[in-house]
Design a protein around this motif. Structure first.
Motif, mmCIF file in Angstrom:
data_model
loop_
_atom_site.group_PDB
_atom_site.id
_atom_site.type_symbol
_atom_site.label_atom_id
_atom_site.label_comp_id
_atom_site.label_asym_id
_atom_site.label_seq_id
_atom_site.Cartn_x
_atom_site.Cartn_y
_atom_site.Cartn_z
ATOM 1 N N ALA A 2 40.661 40.938 48.448
ATOM 2 C CA ALA A 2 40.198 40.619 50.047
ATOM 3 C C ALA A 2 41.317 39.499 50.481
ATOM 4 N N GLN A 3 41.817 38.768 49.398
ATOM 5 C CA GLN A 3 42.744 37.659 49.973
ATOM 6 C C GLN A 3 44.146 38.427 50.278
ATOM 7 N N PHE A 4 44.484 39.289 49.628
ATOM 8 C CA PHE A 4 45.748 39.867 49.652
ATOM 9 C C PHE A 4 45.600 40.766 50.989
ATOM 10 N N VAL A 5 44.610 41.372 51.202
ATOM 11 C CA VAL A 5 44.508 42.276 52.610
ATOM 12 C C VAL A 5 44.624 41.307 53.501
ATOM 13 N N GLU A 6 43.802 40.283 53.479
ATOM 14 C CA GLU A 6 43.512 39.472 54.784
ATOM 15 C C GLU A 6 45.077 38.781 55.272
ATOM 16 N N ALA A 7 45.893 38.562 53.696
ATOM 17 C CA ALA A 7 47.163 37.672 54.242
ATOM 18 C C ALA A 7 48.202 38.890 54.742
ATOM 19 N N VAL A 8 48.182 40.090 54.275
ATOM 20 C CA VAL A 8 49.099 41.155 54.685
ATOM 21 C C VAL A 8 48.675 41.269 56.408
ATOM 22 N N LEU A 9 47.580 41.534 56.670
ATOM 23 C CA LEU A 9 47.206 41.917 57.966
ATOM 24 C C LEU A 9 47.482 40.701 58.934
ATOM 25 N N ALA A 10 47.267 39.404 58.399
ATOM 26 C CA ALA A 10 47.647 38.472 59.068
ATOM 27 C C ALA A 10 49.228 38.225 59.382
ATOM 28 N N ARG A 22 54.788 31.308 60.837
ATOM 29 C CA ARG A 22 53.460 31.483 60.285
ATOM 30 C C ARG A 22 53.131 32.716 59.484
ATOM 31 N N GLY A 23 54.142 33.991 59.852
ATOM 32 C CA GLY A 23 53.865 35.331 59.231
ATOM 33 C C GLY A 23 54.391 34.891 57.600
ATOM 34 N N ASN A 24 55.551 34.261 57.616
ATOM 35 C CA ASN A 24 56.068 33.576 56.136
ATOM 36 C C ASN A 24 55.071 33.205 55.336
ATOM 37 N N ARG A 25 54.264 32.162 55.850
ATOM 38 C CA ARG A 25 53.200 31.579 54.971
ATOM 39 C C ARG A 25 52.154 32.510 54.651
ATOM 40 N N HIS A 26 51.932 33.690 55.414
ATOM 41 C CA HIS A 26 51.024 34.674 55.179
ATOM 42 C C HIS A 26 51.381 35.607 54.191
ATOM 43 N N ALA A 27 52.914 35.743 54.316
ATOM 44 C CA ALA A 27 53.370 36.541 53.184
ATOM 45 C C ALA A 27 53.370 35.936 52.076
ATOM 46 N N ALA A 29 51.041 33.852 50.816
ATOM 47 C CA ALA A 29 49.877 33.944 50.540
ATOM 48 C C ALA A 29 49.610 35.295 49.880
ATOM 49 N N ALA A 30 50.166 36.641 50.449
ATOM 50 C CA ALA A 30 50.060 37.825 49.777
ATOM 51 C C ALA A 30 50.721 37.834 48.628
ATOM 52 N N THR A 31 51.947 37.247 48.452
ATOM 53 C CA THR A 31 52.622 37.346 47.230
ATOM 54 C C THR A 31 51.715 36.559 46.087
ATOM 55 N N SER A 32 51.208 35.418 46.451
ATOM 56 C CA SER A 32 50.410 34.714 45.451
ATOM 57 C C SER A 32 49.376 35.699 45.005
ATOM 58 N N ALA A 33 48.515 36.058 45.893
ATOM 59 C CA ALA A 33 47.449 37.110 45.524
ATOM 60 C C ALA A 33 47.899 38.028 44.519
ATOM 61 N N ALA A 34 48.868 38.920 45.049
ATOM 62 C CA ALA A 34 49.392 39.726 44.205
ATOM 63 C C ALA A 34 49.556 39.473 42.933
ATOM 64 N N GLN A 35 50.374 38.402 42.757
ATOM 65 C CA GLN A 35 50.623 37.757 41.312
ATOM 66 C C GLN A 35 49.369 37.454 40.314
ATOM 67 N N ARG A 36 48.491 37.062 41.234
ATOM 68 C CA ARG A 36 47.122 36.881 40.406
ATOM 69 C C ARG A 36 46.626 38.160 39.899
ATOM 70 N N LEU A 37 46.750 39.036 40.998
ATOM 71 C CA LEU A 37 45.743 40.360 40.359
ATOM 72 C C LEU A 37 46.686 40.825 39.406
ATOM 73 N N LEU A 51 44.110 49.652 47.090
ATOM 74 C CA LEU A 51 44.565 49.235 48.350
ATOM 75 C C LEU A 51 45.672 50.321 48.552
ATOM 76 N N LEU A 52 45.987 51.131 47.950
ATOM 77 C CA LEU A 52 46.939 52.366 48.205
ATOM 78 C C LEU A 52 46.540 53.456 49.005
ATOM 79 N N LYS A 53 45.100 53.384 49.021
ATOM 80 C CA LYS A 53 44.435 54.258 50.049
ATOM 81 C C LYS A 53 44.026 53.466 51.427
ATOM 82 N N HIS A 54 44.181 52.538 51.546
ATOM 83 C CA HIS A 54 43.838 51.423 52.677
ATOM 84 C C HIS A 54 44.176 52.083 53.964
ATOM 85 N N SER A 55 43.407 51.757 54.966
ATOM 86 C CA SER A 55 43.706 52.194 56.218
ATOM 87 C C SER A 55 45.095 51.850 56.797
ATOM 88 N N SER A 56 45.484 50.788 56.546
ATOM 89 C CA SER A 56 46.601 49.886 57.155
ATOM 90 C C SER A 56 47.793 50.342 56.044
#
Length: 108
Positions: A2-10, A22-27, A29-37, A51-56
């Protein structure tokens, strides 16, 4: 996940508004979430792969780029249709696949 999705959408929203800082900060956060996963084992990677089937398209494309090493065939299959999309999603998908197919994409 969920954190990854939220960060990518933001990040997508910020980019559309032209707020790159601000977009770079969210990027980040997405990288950090992806690395943890990716470091959390097969169950987490399986959840991430959903998430490869996500609507976005942004979420699908970004997740696919991170999953190239661990779920190669699924990630490539998710990226291919995105190359026919428009805008940054299509550009990102085309460039990711091109570099992957050339063997010059560093997959961490």
């Amino acid at each position: 996940v969920a954190q990854f999705v939220e960060a990518v959408l933001a990040q997508q929203e910020c980019t559309q508004r032209g707020d790159w800082r601000r977009g770079n900060r969210h990027a980040d956060a997405a990288t950090s979430a992806a690395q943890r996963l990716l470091a959390a084992g097969e169950r987490a990677i399986d959840a991430f792969s959903e998430l490869l089937k996500h609507s976005s398209e942004d979420v699908r494309g970004t997740a696919a780029a991170y999953l190239l090493k661990d779920r190669t065939s699924l990630a490539v299959a998710a990226l291919r249709p995105l190359t026919k999309s428009k805008g940054l999603v299509a550009l990102g998908a085309r460039e990711t696949l091109k570099r992957y197919e050339q063997g010059v994409l560093e997959i961490k």
